[in-house]
Design a protein around this motif. Structure first.
Motif, PDB file in Angstrom:
ATOM      1  N   TYR A   1     -18.191 -53.918  23.722  1.00 22.03           N
ATOM      2  CA  TYR A   1     -16.792 -53.982  24.150  1.00 22.03           C
ATOM      3  C   TYR A   1     -16.576 -53.185  25.434  1.00 22.03           C
ATOM      4  CZ  TYR A   1     -11.900 -54.986  23.042  1.00 22.03           C
ATOM      5  OH  TYR A   1     -10.617 -55.467  23.053  1.00 22.03           O
ATOM      6  N   LEU A   2     -17.308 -52.087  25.594  1.00 20.54           N
ATOM      7  CA  LEU A   2     -17.229 -51.314  26.825  1.00 20.54           C
ATOM      8  C   LEU A   2     -17.669 -52.161  28.018  1.00 20.54           C
ATOM      9  CD1 LEU A   2     -18.362 -47.650  27.330  1.00 20.54           C
ATOM     10  CD2 LEU A   2     -19.015 -49.387  28.982  1.00 20.54           C
ATOM     11  N   GLY A   3     -18.795 -52.856  27.873  1.00 21.03           N
ATOM     12  CA  GLY A   3     -19.295 -53.680  28.972  1.00 21.03           C
ATOM     13  C   GLY A   3     -18.331 -54.785  29.364  1.00 21.03           C
ATOM     14  N   GLN A   4     -17.746 -55.443  28.365  1.00 25.67           N
ATOM     15  CA  GLN A   4     -16.794 -56.514  28.658  1.00 25.67           C
ATOM     16  C   GLN A   4     -15.580 -55.986  29.403  1.00 25.67           C
ATOM     17  OE1 GLN A   4     -16.324 -57.791  24.588  1.00 25.67           O
ATOM     18  NE2 GLN A   4     -17.561 -59.626  24.906  1.00 25.67           N
ATOM     19  N   ASN A   5     -15.083 -54.824  28.990  1.00 26.73           N
ATOM     20  CA  ASN A   5     -13.865 -54.306  29.599  1.00 26.73           C
ATOM     21  C   ASN A   5     -14.120 -53.606  30.928  1.00 26.73           C
ATOM     22  OD1 ASN A   5     -11.454 -54.798  27.730  1.00 26.73           O
ATOM     23  ND2 ASN A   5     -13.035 -54.127  26.316  1.00 26.73           N
ATOM     24  N   ALA A   6     -15.311 -53.039  31.126  1.00 27.88           N
ATOM     25  CA  ALA A   6     -15.657 -52.507  32.446  1.00 27.88           C
ATOM     26  C   ALA A   6     -15.702 -53.638  33.465  1.00 27.88           C
ATOM     27  CB  ALA A   6     -17.001 -51.786  32.382  1.00 27.88           C
TER      28      ALA A   6
ATOM     29  N   SER B   1     -11.301 -50.483  14.974  1.00 24.21           N
ATOM     30  CA  SER B   1     -10.211 -50.621  15.944  1.00 24.21           C
ATOM     31  C   SER B   1     -10.156 -49.402  16.860  1.00 24.21           C
ATOM     32  CB  SER B   1      -8.882 -50.786  15.203  1.00 24.21           C
ATOM     33  OG  SER B   1      -7.805 -50.918  16.106  1.00 24.21           O
ATOM     34  N   GLY B   2     -10.373 -48.208  16.294  1.00 27.89           N
ATOM     35  CA  GLY B   2     -10.398 -47.003  17.108  1.00 27.89           C
ATOM     36  C   GLY B   2     -11.532 -47.021  18.117  1.00 27.89           C
ATOM     37  N   VAL B   3     -12.700 -47.472  17.685  1.00 25.27           N
ATOM     38  CA  VAL B   3     -13.839 -47.582  18.609  1.00 25.27           C
ATOM     39  C   VAL B   3     -13.534 -48.589  19.709  1.00 25.27           C
ATOM     40  CG1 VAL B   3     -16.236 -48.360  18.794  1.00 25.27           C
ATOM     41  CG2 VAL B   3     -15.560 -46.825  16.945  1.00 25.27           C
ATOM     42  N   MET B   4     -12.858 -49.674  19.364  1.00 25.45           N
ATOM     43  CA  MET B   4     -12.481 -50.653  20.383  1.00 25.45           C
ATOM     44  C   MET B   4     -11.506 -50.043  21.388  1.00 25.45           C
ATOM     45  SD  MET B   4     -12.134 -54.067  17.980  1.00 25.45           S
ATOM     46  CE  MET B   4     -11.673 -55.186  19.318  1.00 25.45           C
ATOM     47  N   GLY B   5     -10.533 -49.274  20.878  1.00 21.38           N
ATOM     48  CA  GLY B   5      -9.606 -48.608  21.783  1.00 21.38           C
ATOM     49  C   GLY B   5     -10.312 -47.601  22.678  1.00 21.38           C
ATOM     50  N   LEU B   6     -11.240 -46.851  22.096  1.00 20.71           N
ATOM     51  CA  LEU B   6     -11.997 -45.865  22.854  1.00 20.71           C
ATOM     52  C   LEU B   6     -12.844 -46.523  23.937  1.00 20.71           C
ATOM     53  CD1 LEU B   6     -13.343 -43.065  23.290  1.00 20.71           C
ATOM     54  CD2 LEU B   6     -14.879 -43.651  21.406  1.00 20.71           C
ATOM     55  N   THR B   7     -13.611 -47.549  23.550  1.00 22.50           N
ATOM     56  CA  THR B   7     -14.529 -48.154  24.505  1.00 22.50           C
ATOM     57  C   THR B   7     -13.797 -49.028  25.521  1.00 22.50           C
ATOM     58  OG1 THR B   7     -15.005 -49.889  22.862  1.00 22.50           O
ATOM     59  CG2 THR B   7     -16.539 -48.043  23.007  1.00 22.50           C
ATOM     60  N   TYR B   8     -12.633 -49.564  25.140  1.00 24.19           N
ATOM     61  CA  TYR B   8     -11.803 -50.239  26.142  1.00 24.19           C
ATOM     62  C   TYR B   8     -11.444 -49.256  27.257  1.00 24.19           C
ATOM     63  CZ  TYR B   8      -7.621 -52.046  28.408  1.00 24.19           C
ATOM     64  OH  TYR B   8      -6.700 -52.428  29.350  1.00 24.19           O
ATOM     65  N   THR B   9     -11.008 -48.066  26.855  1.00 23.12           N
ATOM     66  CA  THR B   9     -10.604 -47.066  27.843  1.00 23.12           C
ATOM     67  C   THR B   9     -11.795 -46.578  28.657  1.00 23.12           C
ATOM     68  OG1 THR B   9      -8.840 -46.386  26.374  1.00 23.12           O
ATOM     69  CG2 THR B   9      -9.414 -44.873  28.138  1.00 23.12           C
ATOM     70  N   LEU B  10     -12.911 -46.331  27.990  1.00 28.33           N
ATOM     71  CA  LEU B  10     -14.113 -45.951  28.732  1.00 28.33           C
ATOM     72  C   LEU B  10     -14.533 -47.071  29.684  1.00 28.33           C
ATOM     73  CD1 LEU B  10     -16.268 -44.187  25.982  1.00 28.33           C
ATOM     74  CD2 LEU B  10     -15.063 -43.138  27.907  1.00 28.33           C
ATOM     75  N   GLY B  11     -14.303 -48.314  29.262  1.00 27.36           N
ATOM     76  CA  GLY B  11     -14.592 -49.434  30.150  1.00 27.36           C
ATOM     77  C   GLY B  11     -13.741 -49.391  31.408  1.00 27.36           C
TER      78      GLY B  11
ATOM     79  N   VAL C   1      -7.900 -38.587  33.322  1.00 30.69           N
ATOM     80  CA  VAL C   1      -6.982 -37.861  32.434  1.00 30.69           C
ATOM     81  C   VAL C   1      -6.549 -38.757  31.280  1.00 30.69           C
ATOM     82  CG1 VAL C   1      -4.688 -36.811  32.281  1.00 30.69           C
ATOM     83  CG2 VAL C   1      -6.168 -36.317  34.244  1.00 30.69           C
ATOM     84  N   TYR C   2      -6.164 -39.953  31.632  1.00 27.98           N
ATOM     85  CA  TYR C   2      -5.747 -40.951  30.643  1.00 27.98           C
ATOM     86  C   TYR C   2      -6.869 -41.193  29.628  1.00 27.98           C
ATOM     87  CZ  TYR C   2      -4.847 -45.858  29.206  1.00 27.98           C
ATOM     88  OH  TYR C   2      -4.681 -47.022  28.518  1.00 27.98           O
ATOM     89  N   ALA C   3      -8.091 -41.332  30.140  1.00 25.19           N
ATOM     90  CA  ALA C   3      -9.217 -41.650  29.272  1.00 25.19           C
ATOM     91  C   ALA C   3      -9.522 -40.520  28.308  1.00 25.19           C
ATOM     92  CB  ALA C   3     -10.447 -41.973  30.113  1.00 25.19           C
ATOM     93  N   VAL C   4      -9.476 -39.283  28.792  1.00 28.41           N
ATOM     94  CA  VAL C   4      -9.733 -38.136  27.918  1.00 28.41           C
ATOM     95  C   VAL C   4      -8.732 -38.111  26.767  1.00 28.41           C
ATOM     96  CG1 VAL C   4      -9.686 -35.621  27.776  1.00 28.41           C
ATOM     97  CG2 VAL C   4     -10.864 -36.741  29.674  1.00 28.41           C
ATOM     98  N   MET C   5      -7.468 -38.354  27.081  1.00 22.29           N
ATOM     99  CA  MET C   5      -6.438 -38.363  26.046  1.00 22.29           C
ATOM    100  C   MET C   5      -6.661 -39.500  25.046  1.00 22.29           C
ATOM    101  SD  MET C   5      -4.562 -35.732  26.631  1.00 22.29           S
ATOM    102  CE  MET C   5      -6.085 -34.953  27.165  1.00 22.29           C
ATOM    103  N   VAL C   6      -7.072 -40.659  25.560  1.00 24.08           N
ATOM    104  CA  VAL C   6      -7.357 -41.782  24.665  1.00 24.08           C
ATOM    105  C   VAL C   6      -8.527 -41.447  23.757  1.00 24.08           C
ATOM    106  CG1 VAL C   6      -8.187 -44.163  24.566  1.00 24.08           C
ATOM    107  CG2 VAL C   6      -6.371 -43.555  26.149  1.00 24.08           C
ATOM    108  N   ILE C   7      -9.574 -40.861  24.332  1.00 19.04           N
ATOM    109  CA  ILE C   7     -10.756 -40.514  23.544  1.00 19.04           C
ATOM    110  C   ILE C   7     -10.386 -39.539  22.428  1.00 19.04           C
ATOM    111  CG2 ILE C   7     -12.963 -39.275  23.653  1.00 19.04           C
ATOM    112  CD1 ILE C   7     -13.273 -40.476  26.498  1.00 19.04           C
ATOM    113  N   VAL C   8      -9.531 -38.571  22.768  1.00 23.05           N
ATOM    114  CA  VAL C   8      -9.119 -37.581  21.770  1.00 23.05           C
ATOM    115  C   VAL C   8      -8.336 -38.238  20.632  1.00 23.05           C
ATOM    116  CG1 VAL C   8      -7.612 -35.595  21.384  1.00 23.05           C
ATOM    117  CG2 VAL C   8      -9.135 -35.639  23.369  1.00 23.05           C
ATOM    118  N   SER C   9      -7.485 -39.192  20.985  1.00 22.99           N
ATOM    119  CA  SER C   9      -6.559 -39.744  19.993  1.00 22.99           C
ATOM    120  C   SER C   9      -7.065 -40.992  19.272  1.00 22.99           C
ATOM    121  CB  SER C   9      -5.213 -40.060  20.655  1.00 22.99           C
ATOM    122  OG  SER C   9      -5.370 -41.038  21.663  1.00 22.99           O
ATOM    123  N   ALA C  10      -7.930 -41.799  19.915  1.00 15.56           N
ATOM    124  CA  ALA C  10      -8.271 -43.114  19.367  1.00 15.56           C
ATOM    125  C   ALA C  10      -9.037 -43.029  18.056  1.00 15.56           C
ATOM    126  CB  ALA C  10      -9.051 -43.924  20.403  1.00 15.56           C
ATOM    127  N   ILE C  11     -10.178 -42.339  18.074  1.00 16.17           N
ATOM    128  CA  ILE C  11     -10.998 -42.278  16.872  1.00 16.17           C
ATOM    129  C   ILE C  11     -10.276 -41.525  15.764  1.00 16.17           C
ATOM    130  CG2 ILE C  11     -13.122 -41.372  15.886  1.00 16.17           C
ATOM    131  CD1 ILE C  11     -13.570 -43.821  17.549  1.00 16.17           C
TER     132      ILE C  11
END
Length: 410
Positions: free
Chosen positions: A23-28, A148-158, A272-282
């Motif tokens: 999912y990270l690769g697709q969204n990157a 779903s949390g992993v998808m949210g996390l890897t979407y943001t990392l993407g 900044v956005y990504a760090v916050m998503v990573i903290v909250s998603a999982i």
């Protein structure tokens, strides 16, 4: 044999990790062009009318996604290859999307860039939709929030990876690297993925919804499946608000906040956005599984998106925008972590999961289609950026309220 989601064996951490990398690769691959690359190309070619030209490119791509997304779901549902229903489309879609990225990197002008973007949007829709149908196909309900949390996390990392590639490399090189990342991360999942072949006679009767292959319809009946309709509407509203808020970020930093290095500013805000998503998603995904609740998470996170938009509406200083990015990151991380789990809970039939996931993705494709035009109109007619962000916040607020109309999910 079709297994009810409550009766499935849990998927392993390795499976979840590989799925997240996919999912990270697709969204990157999607984020690099969307966040920076196309905007840079358009600004170089048309500095005096960059907003309108960019809006038309994104709107046209969104229109293609709007058609391709539900079509992709219906096609994968009815694919009977020996490699399964989802795997062929995950692979073919990714390969064609990678070719389109290379095409865009070598585009000599606006028309060729637009054609490449339309091809990319169609191809990535098939790959992403097939991948999203894997979770309701194979993951037990008690792990919906985790996945779903992993998808949210890897979407943001993407988004971070795509933006970083676009910032650190030249435009052409960035497109080539993005294409390579897409192929490698999709490939690592498919090498070990077992997508069982589903024969038509084996899914003729759906033990959950009673659906049959012969009864295929374009969309599930809102009267028969009202929860599905309400989740679709709320996802549409919140995503539209978020899309409008983010669409002109690069130009917002240049023209209103007066950031000298606006492209670098986009990268900082994304981080900044990504760090916050990573903290909250999982955390929120697992928490949602533990308490077996979805609606409070979706509603409160939608209100958080509204708060971030209100901050942006009156922001004049860089540090205020950073605060808004942090609030948006926390809110969007929670929203994405639980939204997909909520979708999995309200899918009407087991035989048509791909179609129904595709329809839910229309709630993302519609904002991709119309948010550029709405954002341009808001910028021009609602008093500039403050009016644009107030509109975005109002849409997210409405979605956060209406999600409580869902009845059969807590």
């Amino acid at each position: 044999m079709t297994v009810h989601p409550d009766e499935r064996a849990p998927v392993s951490r390795g499976w979840v990790s590989r799925f997240g990398l996919l999912y990270l690769g697709q969204n990157a691959a999607w984020a690099g062009p969307t966040q920076l690359l196309i905007a840079i190309q358009v600004a170089d070619w048309y500095p005096g009318e960059k907003e309108e030209r960019l809006a038309w490119v994104m709107a046209a791509g969104g229109a293609v996604m709007l058609v391709a997304t539900p079509l992709a779901g219906a096609v994968s549902d009815r694919t009977g290859s020996r490699f399964g229903r989802r795997a062929p489309w995950i692979l073919v879609g990714a390969l064609v999307a990678a070719i389109a990225l290379v095409w865009m990197g070598f585009a000599p002008g606006y028309a060729v860039l637009l054609a490449g973007w339309l091809l990319f949007q169609a191809a990535i829709a098939f790959s992403i939709n097939a991948a999203q149908a894997v979770a309701p196909d194979q993951v037990p309900r008690r792990q919906y929030g985790l996945v779903s949390g992993v998808m949210g996390l890897t979407y943001t990392l993407g988004v971070v990876v795509g933006t970083l590639i676009g910032t650190m490399l030249g435009v052409r090189t960035a497109y080539l690297v993005t294409a390579l990342v897409l192929v490698l991360l999709v490939g690592q999942f498919l090498v070990r993925f077992r997508d069982p072949q589903v024969l038509r006679e084996k899914v003729a009767v759906d033990p959950v919804g009673g659906a049959r292959w012969a009864r295929f319809s374009v969309v599930p009946s809102p009267r028969r499946y009202p929860d599905f309709a309400w989740v679709f509407l709320t996802r549409l509203l919140v995503t539209l608000g978020n899309s409008i808020a983010l669409f002109y970020l690069l130009y917002f930093l240049r023209d209103r906040i007066r950031v000298a290095d606006a492209e670098g500013g986009v990268l900082v805000l994304t981080a900044v956005y990504a760090v916050m998503v990573i903290v909250s998603a999982i955390v929120s995904g697992r928490w949602s599984d533990r308490v077996d609740r979805r609606l409070p998470f979706v509603s409160l996170s939608s209100l958080g998106v509204t708060l971030a938009c209100l901050i942006m509406a009156w922001a004049l200083d860089w540090w205020v925008v950073v605060v808004a990015a942090a609030v948006l990151g926390v809110s969007w991380g929670v929203y994405m972590a639980v939204d997909q789990a909520l979708i999995n809970e309200v899918l009407p039939t087991m035989a048509d999961r791909g179609r129904d996931v595709g329809i839910m993705n229309v709630a993302v494709a519609l904002p991709n289609t119309f948010s550029p035009v709405i954002a341009a109109l808001a910028l021009r007619n609602l008093g500039g950026y403050p009016g644009l962000y107030l509109l975005a916040g109002a849409l997210a607020l409405l979605g956060g309220v209406l999600v409580w109309r869902v009845r059969d999910v807590r």
